[in-house]
Scaffold this active site. Sequence first.
Site, PDB file in Angstrom:
ATOM      1  N   CYS A   1       0.842  -1.202   0.000  1.00 41.63           N
ATOM      2  CA  CYS A   1       0.000   0.000   0.000  1.00 41.63           C
ATOM      3  C   CYS A   1       0.868   1.239   0.000  1.00 41.63           C
ATOM      4  O   CYS A   1       1.982   1.241   0.542  1.00 41.63           O
ATOM      5  CB  CYS A   1      -0.902   0.039   1.232  1.00 41.63           C
ATOM      6  N   ASP A   2       0.335   2.296  -0.583  1.00 41.97           N
ATOM      7  CA  ASP A   2       0.987   3.596  -0.466  1.00 41.97           C
ATOM      8  C   ASP A   2      -0.058   4.686  -0.643  1.00 41.97           C
ATOM      9  O   ASP A   2      -0.998   4.536  -1.434  1.00 41.97           O
ATOM     10  CB  ASP A   2       2.094   3.773  -1.502  1.00 41.97           C
TER      11      ASP A   2
END
Length: 396
Positions: free
Chosen positions: A70-71
């Site tokens: 995730c980012d």
Amino acid sequence: MSPRFVLASASPARLKTLRGAGIEPEVIVSGVDEDNVTAENPGELARLLATLKARAVVAGLTDHATVLGCDSVLEFDGVAYGKPGTPDVARDRWRMMRGRTGVLHTGHCLIDTTSKQEIRELASTTVYFADLTDEEIDAYVATGEPLVVAGAFTVDGLGGPFVTAVEGDYHNVVGLSLPLLRRMLREVDVTWPELWNTGKPFTYDESVASTYDETRGGPARAEAAARAADVLLPKGGRVLELAVGTGIVGAELVALGHLVHGVDLSTAMLQHAKVRLPGHVAAADASLLPVADRRCDAVVAVWLLHLLDDSEPVIAEVARVLRTDGVFVTTTEKSEAGRYADGRVPDDTRSQDALSHLAATAARYGLVLDGATTFPGPVRNTGDAPTYPLVRFRRI
């Protein structure tokens, strides 16, 4: 048996979100350099970074797993904003954001090595920011929180009061979208209940040890605990710390002038403690200490007794190793402090650190209560911080 689920992120907020939803992931940090990645727009940047993180972790695996990368980035006027990094940048960022609306994009990449599937998705949530004064901005930046989070704000921490509304998934703003992740998992034939850790014994393995400090309040909470303990300890004495963990509190006690030795059952936690307290930690059960009778000036237990099914064997062992007039310093009522801060009712099944129980049990082993203090914990979702009591028993 539950499938192996890996979180390719060092984010404490993402780990906390998954834990709150019943999932205890294995954490492996990707090491991707986010600053040198570009994309055609903020949403694609978030999705690309998530993909790079997941792929980097998968490349290092030796067996099958389902890996989530995730980012998050904040979009304002078509520009992507990540972590500010410095107070000046964070201050300028908030002056731009106050009273306005931005879009928080979180890229999700799920790679299932068994089925050889890679799924890339993006969740976007509109965020409305309060019109902060310069004084409020300066005070918030001074806390250090906005320096290390995407967009320079949180909704689940100190920044919560400065977000007036969100349109979309709240969890996405924290760091990952739970509904989106559920749909992605179904595409690789993993159902959400399969990942629940209900009934599985919790272990302090490397997946926990690697993020333990940052998910438990970090150096600030450790320093607060050590300073409170220092008030109750003999000055400059030898201290045996039970459940020393990563050694983060023990190291602070050393900085205050104490000679600290630590024991812990978790070899993963001890690997971190060995860095902070080299040559002064060992693997041992707190109810069966490798210490001769009457050898310790002081014993410290921070955040241990509330985890036990029965704290009496530990108290009995503490009494055995303490010299006459030696002291036992321990946290008490930890479970209830946290529950009250979260607005929850007391839990009658977790009473092994209740003060009344400790005092009665300690008295049977020649330990008398003769001192107490408190220290603050980290701010919770409610905006309040729990206060943890610390008590001292003296060996007579």
